[in-house]
Design a protein around this motif. Structure first.
Motif, mmCIF file in Angstrom:
data_model
loop_
_atom_site.group_PDB
_atom_site.id
_atom_site.type_symbol
_atom_site.label_atom_id
_atom_site.label_comp_id
_atom_site.label_asym_id
_atom_site.label_seq_id
_atom_site.Cartn_x
_atom_site.Cartn_y
_atom_site.Cartn_z
ATOM 1 N N SER A 194 -18.580 -40.822 6.447
ATOM 2 C CA SER A 194 -18.795 -41.464 7.741
ATOM 3 C C SER A 194 -18.628 -42.936 7.565
ATOM 4 O O SER A 194 -18.576 -43.340 6.360
ATOM 5 N N VAL A 195 -18.807 -43.772 8.405
ATOM 6 C CA VAL A 195 -18.765 -45.200 8.499
ATOM 7 C C VAL A 195 -19.836 -45.605 7.672
ATOM 8 O O VAL A 195 -19.849 -46.576 6.949
ATOM 9 N N PHE A 196 -21.117 -44.881 7.923
ATOM 10 C CA PHE A 196 -22.232 -45.333 6.977
ATOM 11 C C PHE A 196 -21.974 -45.163 5.371
ATOM 12 O O PHE A 196 -22.170 -45.947 4.677
ATOM 13 N N GLY A 197 -21.217 -44.096 5.298
ATOM 14 C CA GLY A 197 -21.032 -43.688 3.803
ATOM 15 C C GLY A 197 -20.065 -44.551 3.262
ATOM 16 O O GLY A 197 -19.991 -45.016 2.114
ATOM 17 N N GLN A 198 -19.167 -44.870 3.964
ATOM 18 C CA GLN A 198 -18.059 -45.807 3.535
ATOM 19 C C GLN A 198 -18.592 -47.156 3.268
ATOM 20 O O GLN A 198 -18.165 -47.829 2.302
ATOM 21 N N ASP A 199 -19.665 -47.646 4.425
ATOM 22 C CA ASP A 199 -20.217 -48.988 3.735
ATOM 23 C C ASP A 199 -20.928 -49.008 2.603
ATOM 24 O O ASP A 199 -21.157 -49.849 1.899
ATOM 25 N N THR A 200 -21.663 -47.872 2.238
ATOM 26 C CA THR A 200 -22.296 -47.465 0.984
ATOM 27 C C THR A 200 -21.632 -47.842 0.031
ATOM 28 O O THR A 200 -21.722 -48.264 -1.190
ATOM 29 N N LEU A 201 -20.511 -46.965 0.051
ATOM 30 C CA LEU A 201 -19.563 -46.974 -1.018
ATOM 31 C C LEU A 201 -18.975 -48.340 -1.508
ATOM 32 O O LEU A 201 -19.001 -49.012 -2.589
#
Length: 376
Positions: A194-201
């Motif tokens: 998700s966008v949240f996961g990509q931001d975390t990455l």
């Protein structure tokens, strides 16, 4: 013509008209009851919403006064709340913790502890379904409390949960290193985040760029096209912070069957123009001849990012034969940004496309409050 005849029912002969009349009455009664129930439920829900809004307003004022006062006394206040009031306070707390950080959020995190949210989060991690587990991890991130996660007999089982766990440990400085967070995030990942996961990455990769690159080299062939495109996007943003990594996996992605991956690879390579292997003429010719206009547009922007005379010359020659309007404009936009480094004959060669891109650049200059003019 009226329907006539009789029907045998329960050992009796009943006229059809009587049966139809009874059925009509039953349907009518059902509709009336359904309407009454619908109106009653709507009225009740409206009443509850009004009462809830009144309670919410009072609780909101009290919460803010206590949060920014000298002694919030959360224990005494929470003990005085009804179950419904606690539910509203929990909702308000979630909203404020999404907006506040630092010292302003600390008193609110104490309120979360008094409300028992960390303990509930641990229970949900152990016994809840996926949505409840994600909610639990979200609360622990907001409250900056990794301890319930460590105490729970729980392992993340979906990409969304892996992203939430990695973010929790990152936000609370509970990682041995950013590379450990990358391992948690990408250990079993195959589908896109998700966008949240990509931001975390991106956050983790920014602190461990070489480890991110090494991980990608090892596993990129196991990732779905969507996930591979996301990782390529992140690696492109890392740019020159990656010095020693082998970019062969990125260039190999330019031959991927999915055009989204090829486009993402081209965008990523925009940050690696200083790599000698990218300057091979056969490599550039193959890239600018991609069958997808979307990919060609990304390659044109890649060459514009490199910005040296050789790259811009290749770009100019590619645009002369470009027949897709969108790809052509993406290429001329890239050239215009480097207009001080190219042959003065480019505007005449590219004609209307160059004029349009130059005019847009001029508008952008004005919008940004810069001075000067753009020559076409």
């Amino acid at each position: 013509m009226m329907m006539q005849g009789n029907v045998a029912l329960f050992g009796q002969t009943v006229p059809v008209t009587v049966i139809l009349t009874v059925l009509g009455l039953l349907v009518g009664i059902g509709l009336v009851v359904s309407f009454a129930l619908t109106m009653g439920l709507s009225s009740y829900l409206a009443f509850v919403a009004d009462r809830r809004e009144d309670v919410r307003s009072d609780l909101q004022s009290e919460l803010l006064n206590r949060a920014f006062g000298e002694d919030p006394d959360w224990d005494g206040w929470v003990d005085s709340l009804s179950d419904r009031e606690r539910h509203v306070v929990t909702e308000l707390l979630g909203e404020y913790l999404r907006e506040l950080n630092g010292s302003e959020a600390e008193p609110l995190r104490d309120l979360g502890t008094v409300l028992g949210l960390p303990k509930q989060a641990q229970r949900d991690l152990e016994r809840g379904h996926m949505y409840e587990r994600l909610q639990a991890l979200t609360w622990l991130i907001r409250l900056k409390q990794p301890e319930p996660y460590f105490a729970a007999s729980y392992e993340p089982s979906t990409p969304a949960e892996q992203a939430a766990v990695a973010r929790l440990l990152y936000e609370t400085d509970a990682l041995a290193s950013p590379a450990e967070g990358l391992e948690i995030l990408l250990a079993e990942a195959s589908q896109e985040f998700s966008v949240f996961g990509q931001d975390t990455l991106f956050r983790l990769a920014s602190e461990a760029p070489d480890e991110m690159f090494a991980l990608a080299i090892e596993r990129y062939q196991t990732w779905s096209p969507a996930l591979l495109a996301q990782v390529l996007l992140v690696c492109g943003q890392l740019g020159t912070s990656i010095r020693a990594g082998d970019i062969a996996w990125v260039t190999a992605s330019l031959d991927h069957e999915d055009e989204g991956v090829r486009a993402a690879a081209a965008r990523a390579l925009g940050s690696f123009g200083w790599k000698p292997q990218l300057r091979d003429s056969m490599f550039l010719a193959r890239s600018t001849a991609d069958p997808s206009s979307r990919v060609r547009g990304a390659v044109y922007e890649m060459l514009g990012e490199w910005g040296d005379e050789e790259a811009l010359t290749v770009l100019l020659y590619a645009l002369v034969s470009e027949d897709d309007p969108r790809a052509l404009v993406r290429g001329t936009n890239a050239l215009v940004r480097r207009r001080d480094r190219i042959d003065t004959g480019a505007p005449a060669i590219l004609g209307p496309a160059w004029a349009w891109s130059s005019e847009q650049a001029s508008y952008d200059t004005v919008a940004r409050g810069r001075t000067g003019t753009v020559e076409g």
